[in-house]
Design an enzyme around this catalytic site. Structure first.
Site, short mmCIF file in Angstrom:
data_model
loop_
_atom_site.label_atom_id
_atom_site.label_comp_id
_atom_site.label_asym_id
_atom_site.label_seq_id
_atom_site.Cartn_x
_atom_site.Cartn_y
_atom_site.Cartn_z
NE ARG A 1 -4.17 6.07 -4.68
CZ ARG A 1 -3.93 4.87 -4.15
NH1 ARG A 1 -4.88 3.94 -4.07
NH2 ARG A 1 -2.74 4.57 -3.70
N GLY A 2 -2.59 4.59 -8.25
CA GLY A 2 -1.59 3.58 -7.96
C GLY A 2 -0.86 3.19 -9.24
CB ALA A 3 2.74 3.13 -10.10
NE ARG B 1 -2.03 11.23 -10.45
CZ ARG B 1 -1.86 10.69 -9.25
NH1 ARG B 1 -2.40 9.52 -8.97
NH2 ARG B 1 -1.14 11.31 -8.32
CD GLN C 1 -3.60 9.28 -1.28
OE1 GLN C 1 -3.33 9.93 -0.27
NE2 GLN C 1 -3.28 9.70 -2.50
CG ASP D 1 3.54 6.91 -7.88
OD1 ASP D 1 2.45 6.77 -8.44
OD2 ASP D 1 3.68 6.91 -6.65
CG ASN E 1 5.88 6.08 -2.88
OD1 ASN E 1 5.18 5.50 -3.70
ND2 ASN E 1 5.66 5.97 -1.58
#
Length: 382
Positions: free
Chosen positions: A64-66, A98, A212, A253, A263
Site C-alpha cells: 500500500r501507499g501511493a 485501487r 496504519q 494518494d 489522503n
C-alpha cells in the site's frame, strides 16, 4: 501517556525497510512483498508469481501507499510479461485494483508502454518483457531519489516556517519506507528533522479503522529511534487546543489539478483543525501523485472499504476461530451498516504547502502545480 523517547545517536539499528523487491529464482521471476497487514507483530513476506496475486495483495493492503503502489504496478506488468501472461489483461486488473491512488495507474502505464514500444520496434516478447522490467526498476530508482529530495525540501520549509527547531509534528496514516522506494514522503521529512536534532516530538495518529499509524508509522518511528507518541484520531483536537502541534505533515494518494488532496480518511479534519489553530498543514508527495487530468476534488473516485473493517477489530496475524467476514472480533451489533471511505479530500485553500521532489508549491494554485509538473517532465525528458 503512551510515549516513546528518542534513542541516542549511537543507536545502530537498521532503519531501512525493504517493502518490495524483484527476484529471479530458477523456477521463474517473482515479486516479493513485505506483508504490511502482519506488522508490527511479524515481518512476513508474500511471494507473487503472477499479476492476480499482486492484485489481491494490493486490495488487501499487504502492499500500500501511493508511491509504492506505482512501483508495484510497474513490476506487476513486468511479471506478467516475463511469465507469458496477457500483459494488457494484467495491466487492466492492476490499474483498477485501487481507484483513488493515481500512482498505481501511472506505474502500470509506464511499464506497459515500455513493453509495447519494444514490440513496436520489432523486439520479441522476451525483449519486451525485459523492457517492462527496466521501466519498473527505473521508476523504483526515481522514487527513491525523489524521497530524498522531498525530505530536503520539506525540512527547509519546516525551518522557514518554524525557525529554531524543536518541531512537534503531527502525522496521519503511514508515509515512510513502507510506502516508497526510499524513506517515504511526509515521514521522510520528519526523519530528516530527527536526524538533524530538530524534531522534538512526532505525534502519530492511530489512523482508524485499519490503524496504519499505530501499526506502521509507530513501527517505523521506533526503528528509527524517534521521539514519538501515539494518539487516537479524535484526540488530535485536544493537542491543537493545548498548543502542542507545530505542523501537520501528511502524504497524498492523489492531488488534483486545482490542488485538492485525497489522503487517508481523517486528513481533512486535521486540515480544518490546523487552519483554526494557525498551524501549517503540509502535504508531501512526489510529482507522480499530481493528476492534472482530474480537475478537482469532487472528480476523485473515493474507494469505499468493507464495512467489517469498522464493525470488527482485527489484530495483526491473530486468527479468530469461527469468525467470517473480516475474521475479527465484532464490536457492533450483527447487521450494523458501516460508512467506511478509504480517503477524504482536503481543498487547496486549507493546504499551506505541497512539497514535491521538484520543490515546494505555496500557495497551492493550479498554475503552480502545473509548473512543477512541467518542470518534472522537462527533467525526465532531459
Amino acid at each position: 501517556m503512551a510515549d516513546q523517547y528518542a534513542h541516542s545517536g549511537d543507536d545502530k539499528r537498521p532503519t531501512e525497510i525493504l517493502a518490495i523487491r524483484w527476484e529471479e529464482p530458477p523456477e521463474g521471476p517473482v515479486l516479493v512483498l513485505l506483508d504490511q497487514t502482519r506488522l508490527p507483530a511479524e515481518e512476513v513476506e508474500l511471494v507473487c508469481t503472477d499479476a492476480s496475486a499482486l492484485v489481491e495483495a494490493i486490495r488487501s493492503l499487504a502492499v500500500r501507499g501511493a508511491p509504492l503502489l506505482g512501483i508495484a504496478g510497474a513490476y506487476g506488468v513486468a511479471l506478467a510479461a516475463a511469465r507469458g501472461f496477457d500483459v494488457d489483461e494484467a495491466a487492466a486488473a492492476l490499474a483498477g485494483a485501487r481507484p483513488t491512488a493515481v500512482n498505481l495507474a501511472v506505474g502500470v502505464r509506464r511499464a506497459q508502454s515500455a513493453y509495447e514500444a519494444a514490440l513496436a520496434k520489432g523486439g520479441d516478447v522476451r525483449q519486451a518483457a525485459a523492457a517492462a522490467l527496466a521501466a519498473a526498476r527505473q521508476l523504483h530508482r526515481e522514487d527513491a531519489e525523489a524521497s530524498g529530495r522531498m525530505a530536503e525540501h520539506g525540512l527547509a520549509l519546516l525551518d522557514e516556517l518554524l525557525p529554531g527547531g524543536g518541531h512537534r509534528v503531527l502525522t496521519h496514516c503511514n508515509t515512510g519506507s513502507l510506502v516508497s522506494g526510499g524513506e517515504g514522503t511526509a515521514f521522510a521529512v520528519a526523519l530528516a528533522a530527527h536526524r538533524t536534532g530538530r524534531l522534538r516530538r512526532l505525534w502519530v495518529d492511530e489512523t482508524r479503522p485499519l490503524l496504519q499509524g499505530a501499526r506502521l508509522t509507530a513501527y517505523e518511528a521506533a526503528r528509527s529511534g524517534m521521539a514519538y507518541t501515539l494518539l487516537t484520531d479524535n484526540a488530535a483536537g485536544s493537542l491543537f487546543a493545548a498548543g502542542e502541534v507545530d505542523a501537520v505533515l501528511i502524504g497524498a494518494d492523489r492531488i488534483t489539478a486545482d490542488g485538492s488532496v485525497a489522503n487517508k480518511v481523517g486528513s481533512y479534519p486535521l486540515a480544518v483543525l490546523a487552519r483554526y489553530h494557525h498551524v501549517p498543514f503540509i502535504v508531501v508527495a512526489p510529482v507522480t501523485t499530481v493528476d492534472l487530468d482530474t480537475a478537482d476534488g469532487a472528480s476523485i473516485e473515493v474507494e469505499q472499504r468493507p464495512g467489517h473493517e469498522v464493525t470488527e477489530v482485527t489484530a495483526p496475524q491473530v486468527q479468530v476461530v469461527g469468525m467470517e467476514a473480516g475474521g475479527g472480533i465484532p464490536v457492533a451489533p450483527l447487521g450494523t451498516q458501516a460508512y467506511n471511505p478509504a480517503f477524504d479530500v482536503t481543498p487547496a485553500e486549507l493546504v499551506t504547502a505541497i512539497v514535491t521532489e521538484e520543490g515546494v508549491v505555496s500557495p497551492v494554485t493550479a498554475e503552480a502545480l502545473a509548473e512543477v509538473c512541467a518542470r518534472s517532465h522537462r527533467v525526465t525528458a532531459g
